[in-house]
Write a protein that holds these residues in place. Structure first.
Motif, mmCIF file in Angstrom:
data_model
loop_
_atom_site.group_PDB
_atom_site.id
_atom_site.type_symbol
_atom_site.label_atom_id
_atom_site.label_comp_id
_atom_site.label_asym_id
_atom_site.label_seq_id
_atom_site.Cartn_x
_atom_site.Cartn_y
_atom_site.Cartn_z
ATOM 1 N N ASP A 119 0.863 -1.181 0.000
ATOM 2 C CA ASP A 119 0.000 0.000 0.000
ATOM 3 C C ASP A 119 0.898 1.229 0.000
ATOM 4 O O ASP A 119 1.976 1.225 0.610
ATOM 5 N N VAL A 120 0.438 2.303 -0.643
ATOM 6 C CA VAL A 120 1.325 3.455 -0.816
ATOM 7 C C VAL A 120 1.521 4.278 0.450
ATOM 8 O O VAL A 120 2.361 5.177 0.476
ATOM 9 N N ASP A 121 0.780 3.971 1.516
ATOM 10 C CA ASP A 121 1.038 4.673 2.772
ATOM 11 C C ASP A 121 2.084 3.953 3.626
ATOM 12 O O ASP A 121 2.324 4.302 4.775
ATOM 13 N N ALA A 122 2.730 2.936 3.039
ATOM 14 C CA ALA A 122 3.840 2.271 3.719
ATOM 15 C C ALA A 122 5.100 3.124 3.616
ATOM 16 O O ALA A 122 5.260 3.915 2.677
ATOM 17 N N ILE A 123 5.987 2.967 4.592
ATOM 18 C CA ILE A 123 7.301 3.606 4.558
ATOM 19 C C ILE A 123 8.351 2.515 4.746
ATOM 20 O O ILE A 123 8.298 1.752 5.710
ATOM 21 N N ASN A 147 -9.724 -14.795 14.417
ATOM 22 C CA ASN A 147 -10.525 -14.383 15.581
ATOM 23 C C ASN A 147 -10.010 -13.075 16.144
ATOM 24 O O ASN A 147 -9.776 -12.917 17.336
ATOM 25 N N SER A 148 -9.822 -12.123 15.259
ATOM 26 C CA SER A 148 -9.250 -10.848 15.653
ATOM 27 C C SER A 148 -9.825 -9.768 14.761
ATOM 28 O O SER A 148 -10.682 -10.007 13.926
ATOM 29 N N THR A 149 -9.345 -8.551 14.969
ATOM 30 C CA THR A 149 -9.690 -7.458 14.087
ATOM 31 C C THR A 149 -8.496 -7.186 13.190
ATOM 32 O O THR A 149 -7.399 -7.700 13.420
ATOM 33 N N ILE A 150 -8.683 -6.379 12.169
ATOM 34 C CA ILE A 150 -7.570 -6.047 11.300
ATOM 35 C C ILE A 150 -6.517 -5.281 12.090
ATOM 36 O O ILE A 150 -5.334 -5.537 11.980
ATOM 37 N N TYR A 151 -6.942 -4.352 12.901
ATOM 38 C CA TYR A 151 -6.000 -3.517 13.630
ATOM 39 C C TYR A 151 -6.306 -3.537 15.123
ATOM 40 O O TYR A 151 -6.939 -2.645 15.671
ATOM 41 N N ASP A 225 4.348 -3.120 10.259
ATOM 42 C CA ASP A 225 4.183 -2.555 11.595
ATOM 43 C C ASP A 225 3.062 -1.517 11.535
ATOM 44 O O ASP A 225 3.212 -0.436 10.975
ATOM 45 N N VAL A 226 1.925 -1.883 12.115
ATOM 46 C CA VAL A 226 0.734 -1.025 12.128
ATOM 47 C C VAL A 226 0.527 -0.484 13.534
ATOM 48 O O VAL A 226 0.667 -1.220 14.512
ATOM 49 N N TYR A 227 0.177 0.785 13.646
ATOM 50 C CA TYR A 227 0.055 1.420 14.972
ATOM 51 C C TYR A 227 -1.251 1.031 15.655
ATOM 52 O O TYR A 227 -2.344 1.329 15.190
ATOM 53 N N ASN A 228 -1.106 0.320 16.805
ATOM 54 C CA ASN A 228 -2.235 0.015 17.690
ATOM 55 C C ASN A 228 -1.994 0.527 19.095
ATOM 56 O O ASN A 228 -2.906 0.955 19.782
ATOM 57 N N ARG A 229 -0.727 0.447 19.523
ATOM 58 C CA ARG A 229 -0.333 0.812 20.879
ATOM 59 C C ARG A 229 0.869 1.754 20.823
ATOM 60 O O ARG A 229 1.574 1.815 19.800
ATOM 61 N N LYS A 234 7.896 0.512 15.645
ATOM 62 C CA LYS A 234 9.175 0.247 16.302
ATOM 63 C C LYS A 234 10.347 0.694 15.424
ATOM 64 O O LYS A 234 10.297 0.580 14.198
ATOM 65 N N ASP A 235 11.411 1.154 16.061
ATOM 66 C CA ASP A 235 12.610 1.569 15.337
ATOM 67 C C ASP A 235 13.253 0.406 14.597
ATOM 68 O O ASP A 235 13.943 0.600 13.596
ATOM 69 N N THR A 236 13.024 -0.807 15.075
ATOM 70 C CA THR A 236 13.630 -1.985 14.458
ATOM 71 C C THR A 236 12.854 -2.493 13.248
ATOM 72 O O THR A 236 13.344 -3.365 12.520
#
Length: 263
Positions: A119-123, A147-151, A225-229, A234-236
């Protein structure tokens, strides 16, 4: 490695930053195949000027107005439990641009050994050679949630029953062979029939995956790496994903984005 992405004029600034981040951080040999849906000539020129980019021009007449819900009448607000001021409807152009990914991947697999879709919003923050070496022997590497959500903790999106299985389509890596070519050919045919259904990529992938005897592997979070928390992004991590409103409001993402943004 060939890297595929799709964009429209609205997302050109993210596309430029993505390709620039690839250019600056990838030592592995690469080429970008970018499907440009109703993108201006000026913007196409900017994208091409980054080098190693083939822009596929698609000027299909599409509405930009947010008027569409999914077939079950859900909206992005109801699906993802979003604030009401964050776009709850989708446009024809948004659906088309998103859902053409399988067509783009299929056509690229016909002529290349490996395809990475982003996706183009990736870095891209680190060299992608590690991704290639880790996953080159698998047919498809993709992040799968059960058994989860996408994010994370957001509202469950029940489009893949019975276990609410979600295959996250924002980053995936494919090895070209007869099985994967046939699989993505099936996906693109299914999606073409329902191109303005925002969920059709998830539904098609879920329904078809078991029919093709593919060697599927789980993509590690470092490559999506998607922002949830607060400890996410992460820097790594190799790849940060600016999914949904994070690309507009998350300070960590915006700081990283600014390193690669092109006016």
């Amino acid at each position: 490695m060939v890297i595929c992405c799709t964009t429209n004029e609205k997302y050109v600034k993210f596309t430029l930053a993505l390709i620039n981040s690839i250019r600056k951080n990838c030592k592995i040999k690469y080429k970008v195949e970018c499907l440009c849906v109703n993108v201006s000539k000026e913007s196409v020129k900017k994208i091409k000027n980054l080098g190693n980019v083939n822009c596929i021009i698609d000027n299909t007449l599409l509405s930009k107005k947010r008027t569409l819900t999914t077939p079950d009448n859900s909206t992005l607000t109801s699906i993802f439990n979003r604030d009401k001021d964050y776009g709850c409807l989708v446009s024809e152009e948004a659906c088309y641009c998103s859902n053409k990914r399988f067509d783009l991947v299929y056509n690229t697999l016909l002529k290349n050994d490996y395809v990475l879709f982003l996706d183009v919003d990736a870095i891209i923050r680190k060299d992608l050679n590690e991704l290639f070496l880790r996953y080159k022997n698998f047919d498809i590497t993709i992040k799968k949630n059960i058994n989860s959500t996408i994010y994370g903790t957001r509202k469950v999106l029940k489009i893949s029953e019975p276990n609410n299985i979600i295959y996250q389509q924002g980053v995936f890596f494919v090895k070209s062979n007869t099985k994967t070519i046939n699989f993505y050919n099936s996906l693109k045919r299914i999606v073409e029939k329902d191109i303005f259904n925002w969920n059709i990529d998830q539904i098609a992938f879920y329904n078809e995956i078991e029919k093709h005897n593919l060697n599927l592997y789980q993509l590690d979070t470092t490559f999506k790496d998607v922002y949830n928390r607060p400890d996410d992004f992460k820097d790594t991590s190799h790849i940060w994903s600016g999914a949904w409103k994070e690309k507009y409001s998350n300070e960590k993402y915006l700081t990283e984005f600014s390193k690669y943004a092109i006016e």
